[in-house]
Enzyme design. Structure first.
Site, PDB file in Angstrom:
ATOM      1  N   CYS A  55     -22.194  17.762  20.908  1.00  0.00           N
ATOM      2  CA  CYS A  55     -21.358  18.422  21.904  1.00  0.00           C
ATOM      3  C   CYS A  55     -22.074  19.656  22.471  1.00  0.00           C
ATOM      4  CB  CYS A  55     -19.988  18.760  21.325  1.00  0.00           C
ATOM      5  SG  CYS A  55     -18.739  19.073  22.598  1.00  0.00           S
ATOM      6  N   HIS A 108     -17.784  13.993  18.585  1.00  0.00           N
ATOM      7  CA  HIS A 108     -17.506  14.537  17.254  1.00  0.00           C
ATOM      8  C   HIS A 108     -17.048  13.395  16.346  1.00  0.00           C
ATOM      9  CE1 HIS A 108     -17.758  18.682  18.636  1.00  0.00           C
ATOM     10  NE2 HIS A 108     -16.930  18.400  19.625  1.00  0.00           N
TER      11      HIS A 108
END
Length: 510
Positions: free
Chosen positions: A342, A431
């Site tokens: 991310c 994630h």
């Protein structure tokens, strides 16, 4: 369980401090009640956390509430954490309401949200009380933060609005737990004190008989019982709220295997978020995992992880200030593995354009992937599925930045979980990907190959089973070390009448 005019019974777990054990106790109570056949839901009115997750219907909530829902055996929903604050600096936070960002606010500006948020919190709790048999609420910080009491929506403000009995938990391992419990009660106004039904001591190590005189004195001084003494339990941590929890207790359990150790360094940036991504690495036998904040700490690692962050540009500046940029770049040029997740993936880009999160405009990235990142006003929230190394992968996305190949050039890059890989550098927005066992093993085997390490992941490590075992252990903790009959009475009957007021409260009644 008996339903009243407000719906299902509920209680609030407050704490003498942040990280006193509120999340752990709520998780354990949810697990224990679920074992009794109770359909129970967790609730936290307001959470300040950089650890979040996406629900099945696309809402962003705190990961602690998702873990508590897992303990309860139910699907997490936006109602379980209606207000989430995600700090982007020391003074400003993104405000997420019912799973969607509604703006940015500093501590003073946040006051303008309070009336709306109080209503949202009350309505969310009422919603859960119509859908479940019981609701276990978690407070925020301490109820004795008297400077914040007028605008409180998560502690005694919530308890007063919903008429909730309150248990106060304190961490005896920190020291001063009796003073903290007595002082917490004494600082509350009389109407708040009337809802404090008892105490729970957390993280006790030692002989119980040595503690008993203190418990007796606390009972005499406050007129309230101690409903449980929870012993120290290694590995009790769940998906906690912020990086304050990255302490020795939460440090991953290392399982070195002679001649087969893989060293992983996770860069601990100031605004690290979703650091639970690495928990799955910690359960792998032979993975030696540590957090790093200097070039020396990443130099001998076989894999360096740049984790998620709430402030990509600011944390990238921090990486450069400490010389970590040169250390990570040198590794990549030598073919030594680097993984960006991310915000960490965004840092690996050639260039970043951010008018949203930081307002910095054009910023050069580390240039380790041939990508360009542009931040959009709308946040991407999702639970994508895909595959890598021939194995199915599920994850979740929470980001404003969007990455594409820079000017259409591939530069030897290949797709990787909606991100890119070039050589020994991997980047993804997903994630939770490492929680997929087969994918994690294949990825670590590839990392070991690139790093030249004699390491093979264990063939039977089951991350979901490990997480389930942790939740079961917390349920056991409640069952074995709390007065569960008293717990059920509080849920059924509320706080007892006539609880004494501890003078001097020193705070005028609202």
């Amino acid at each position: 369980m008996r339903r009243g005019p407000a719906g299902a019974p509920a209680l609030l777990v407050a704490g003498t401090t942040s990280d006193a054990g509120k999340s752990v106790l709520v998780t354990g109570i949810c697990r224990w009640l679920a074992r009794q056949g109770v359909k129970v839901a967790p609730f936290k009115a307001q959470n300040m956390s950089l650890n979040s997750v996406v629900t099945a219907d696309g809402a962003e909530i705190g990961r602690a509430q998702a873990a508590q829902a897992a303990a309860a055996g139910v699907e997490p929903t936006a109602a379980m954490n209606p207000v989430l604050l995600k700090p982007g600096s020391d003074r400003r936070s993104q405000v997420v309401v019912r799973g969607r960002p509604v703006g940015e606010a500093d501590a003073l500006g946040y006051r303008d949200f309070k009336d709306r948020l109080r209503t949202v919190a009350a309505e969310s709790l009422a919603e859960l009380r119509t859908e479940y048999d019981a609701v276990i609420c978690e407070g925020a910080g301490s109820p004795a933060e008297i400077n914040l009491r007028p605008g409180d929506i998560a502690n005694m403000g919530l308890a007063r609005t919903a008429d909730l009995p309150v248990l106060v938990v304190g961490d005896i391992d920190r020291g001063g737990v009796f003073a903290a419990m007595h002082g917490t009660l004494a600082l509350l106004e009389p109407a708040d004190q009337a809802l404090i039904a008892g105490f729970v001591v957390n993280k006790f190590r030692g002989a119980p008989e040595l503690l008993e005189p203190g418990l007796d004195m606390l009972r005499r001084l406050t007129g309230r019982p101690v409903h449980g003494v929870l012993p120290w339990l290694e590995g009790r941590s769940i998906d906690v709220e912020d990086s304050l929890a990255l302490t020795a207790e939460r440090a991953p359990v290392r399982a070195p295997v002679q001649g087969r150790t893989l060293r992983v360094a996770v860069v601990h940036t100031p605004r690290i978020s979703n650091f639970t991504d690495i928990d799955a690495l910690a359960v792998e036998p032979g993975v030696d995992l540590r957090f790093a904040s200097s070039p020396q700490e990443v130099d001998d690692a076989d894999l360096v992880v740049l984790p998620g962050t709430r402030a990509t540009v600011a944390d990238l500046a921090w990486v450069r200030e400490r010389g970590l940029d040169a250390a990570v770049t040198a590794r990549a040029e030598q073919g030594r593995p680097v993984l960006g997740i991310c915000g960490g993936y965004q840092m690996l880009a050639r260039r970043i354009h951010d008018e949203v999160e930081s307002g910095a405009g054009a910023v050069p990235g580390l240039g380790l992937l041939p990508t360009a990142v542009t931040f959009a006003a709308d946040k991407t929230l999702g639970r994508p599925v895909g595959s890598a190394y021939g194995h199915p992968v599920e994850g979740y996305e929470i980001h404003h930045g969007h990455s594409v190949l820079d000017d259409g050039a591939d530069d030897g890059a290949e797709p990787f979980l909606d991100g890119w890989r070039r050589g020994a550098v991997w980047g993804t927005t997903w994630h939770g990907a490492l929680e997929n066992d087969a994918f994690r093993r294949a990825f670590l085997a590839d990392v070991a190959r690139c790093a030249g390490r004699d390491f093979a992941p264990a063939p039977d490590t089951d991350f979901a089973a490990e997480r389930t075992a942790r939740l079961d252990a917390l349920g056991d903790l409640v069952e074995q070390h709390m007065d569960t009959a008293a717990l059920l009475r509080l849920l059924e009957e509320g706080a007892p009448d006539g609880l004494p007021v501890i003078p001097p409260a020193g705070v005028p009644d609202a």
